[in-house]
Design an enzyme around this catalytic site. Structure first.
Site, mmCIF file in Angstrom:
data_model
loop_
_atom_site.group_PDB
_atom_site.id
_atom_site.type_symbol
_atom_site.label_atom_id
_atom_site.label_comp_id
_atom_site.label_asym_id
_atom_site.label_seq_id
_atom_site.Cartn_x
_atom_site.Cartn_y
_atom_site.Cartn_z
ATOM 1 N N HIS A 125 0.862 -1.183 0.000
ATOM 2 C CA HIS A 125 0.000 0.000 0.000
ATOM 3 C C HIS A 125 0.903 1.240 0.000
ATOM 4 C CE1 HIS A 125 -2.748 2.939 1.945
ATOM 5 N NE2 HIS A 125 -3.740 2.172 1.540
ATOM 6 N N ASP A 202 3.205 -4.438 8.053
ATOM 7 C CA ASP A 202 2.035 -3.588 7.895
ATOM 8 C C ASP A 202 0.815 -4.499 8.097
ATOM 9 O OD1 ASP A 202 -0.154 -2.197 7.103
ATOM 10 O OD2 ASP A 202 0.606 -1.663 5.116
ATOM 11 N N GLN A 205 -4.325 -4.779 7.075
ATOM 12 C CA GLN A 205 -5.307 -5.788 6.647
ATOM 13 C C GLN A 205 -5.197 -7.074 7.462
ATOM 14 O OE1 GLN A 205 -7.744 -5.186 4.597
ATOM 15 N NE2 GLN A 205 -6.998 -3.229 3.839
ATOM 16 N N LYS A 228 -10.372 -0.489 10.656
ATOM 17 C CA LYS A 228 -10.619 -1.663 9.803
ATOM 18 C C LYS A 228 -10.967 -2.882 10.634
ATOM 19 C CE LYS A 228 -7.168 -0.145 6.435
ATOM 20 N NZ LYS A 228 -7.830 0.296 5.222
ATOM 21 N N CYS A 368 -4.967 2.622 -3.440
ATOM 22 C CA CYS A 368 -3.696 3.088 -2.864
ATOM 23 C C CYS A 368 -2.557 2.115 -3.137
ATOM 24 C CB CYS A 368 -3.822 3.371 -1.369
ATOM 25 S SG CYS A 368 -4.977 4.684 -1.004
#
Ligand code: 7TS
Length: 411
Positions: A125, A202, A205, A228, A368
């Site tokens: 991303h 990261d 998600q 999220k 993104c």
């Protein structure tokens, strides 16, 4: 299909799912951008403002003590959720983006020199690309990208040549927001450590959808966002190994992050407050704490099992649609609840607008991840993403919507 979650019961917890959009029952397939919120989270934030709001770490008065206890209690529960050794390793930020920027501009500025290498993957991303590019430009470092193959899998064989003593940090998403690929983060971490590089995961998600244990992964930093994972916007987390955080300079200066200040200089507060300058997002952190309790009660293995079922069903149904090209792995064991595709030559924005007319929310665009789209030869794609409240009937509604779009465009 028999879900491991009681989805009907879960849906009753999310007030927004009763909404109608264009006079049709809402089908919300955009949770990868931001998930919906259960009433317990909304109520906890409301209750806090109605009964206990005051600034944290300030007063001796009752409300400030209550607010501080709620704020620090949320930190402890979030730490447990990712199996942090200590809640001192849990730093509240605004979102995953800010968490990654914090690492790039504190650890990065202090440790990277001209010629050093930052290793990312081709599917990151923008949040896990741009801060590193900015840092690289400033210190003369080089950003390199581990290839992702045509099926959306990371080419781990490239690690042999790409990981060298020059590599100082590896940044990788635990799950891609476009391909849906569940990345081999343990293997990457082990191999990166083999050359002395640090690893930043990261988890924007991954953390909402997969069980995440920072000690089992062995990583050095983990970044994620509250919004999220059933929590509010405006709150995110940076987890880091204590020794690293202790050695890093602060990110922002101001109140709360200091121990003492004179006209000449300042001494930093201890962890985690060294990285939390100014009045924090108190209600939001409390909301995220409750969101974590909610997910923990469902059980993250059950969350993953449900999403595996729904993505398997979605991949089967999408494969029936003529002219549809799926992007990313077709193996539901290696893919999270994200289905990204193109349909004939219909522009994703047109498709999303037609689906919106049917009450179906998907995301269209580059998500993104412009470099990945360019590599795939695409300007944009369409993405349906699923969460704990997603039903197979909603996949069916999506498929009907896709056929409707095809008939409108005579494809
Ligand atoms: N990393 C990944 C893998 C993401 O998917 C996102 C957000 C971020 C970082 C940044 O999160 P933020 O909360 O700091 O903005 N992804 C998306 C998306 O896929 N659609 O909208 C936002």
């Amino acid at each position: 299909m028999t879900s491991t979650l009681d989805v009907a019961k879960i849906r009753a917890d999310f007030p927004i799912l009763n909404r109608r959009v264009h006079d049709k029952p809402l089908v919300f397939l955009d949770s990868a951008a931001s998930s919906q919120k259960p009433a317990v989270v909304i109520d906890a934030m409301d209750h806090y403002y109605r009964t206990s709001h005051a600034n944290v770490h300030r007063g001796v008065h009752t409300l400030s003590e209550e607010a501080t206890a709620l704020y620090e209690g949320a930190r402890r529960r979030i730490g447990k959720f990712i199996n942090a050794r200590s809640s001192r390793e849990v730093i509240f930020t605004r979102n995953a983006t800010e968490s990654i920027n914090l690492v790039a501009f504190t650890w990065g500025r202090a440790n990277l020199r001209s010629g050093d290498e930052i290793l990312l993957t081709e599917s990151e991303h923008h949040s896990n690309i741009v801060p590193w590019q900015m840092l690289a430009k400033e210190v003369g470092a080089i950003v390199r990208y581990i290839p992702v193959d045509a099926q959306g899998y990371l080419d781990t064989s490239a690690l042999d040549s790409m990981l060298t003593v020059k590599t100082k940090i590896v940044g990788i998403a635990s799950m891609s927001n476009v391909l849906g690929t569940i990345m081999p983060i343990e293997e990457v971490t082990q191999r990166a450590h083999g050359v002395g590089a640090l690893v930043l995961i990261d988890g924007a998600q991954g953390v909402p959808h997969l069980p995440t244990d920072v000690q089992a992964i062995g990583c050095d930093f983990l970044a994620f966002s509250g919004h999220k994972m059933c929590g509010p916007t405006g709150i995110g987390v940076l987890w880091g190994r204590r020794e690293l955080l202790e050695a890093m300079p602060p990110f922002l200066g101001g109140g709360d992050m200091i121990r003492t200040v004179t006209y000449e200089g300042a001494e930093w507060n201890e962890l985690p407050w060294k990285f939390e300058a100014g009045t924090p997002a108190i209600a939001e952190s409390i909301g995220l704490g409750v969101a974590v309790d909610y997910l923990s009660a469902l059980g993250m293995p059950a969350v993953r099992a449900h999403e595996r079922e729904i993505i398997a069903y979605a991949l089967d149904r999408l494969a029936e649609v003529p002219g549809l090209t799926l992007i990313g792995p077709d193996d539901p064991d290696r893919r999270g609840g994200v289905a990204t595709f193109t349909l004939d030559d219909i522009h994703p924005h047109d498709l999303a607008a037609i689906l919106d007319g049917e009450g179906i929310a998907i995301r269209a665009g580059h998500h993104c991840a412009m470099p990945l789209h360019r590599k795939l030869g695409l300007m944009a794609s369409s993405r349906a993403s699923f969460y704990i409240y997603s039903l197979p009937e909603e996949v069916d509604r999506l498929i009907e919507g896709l056929y409707k779009a095809k008939s409108i465009f005579k494809r």
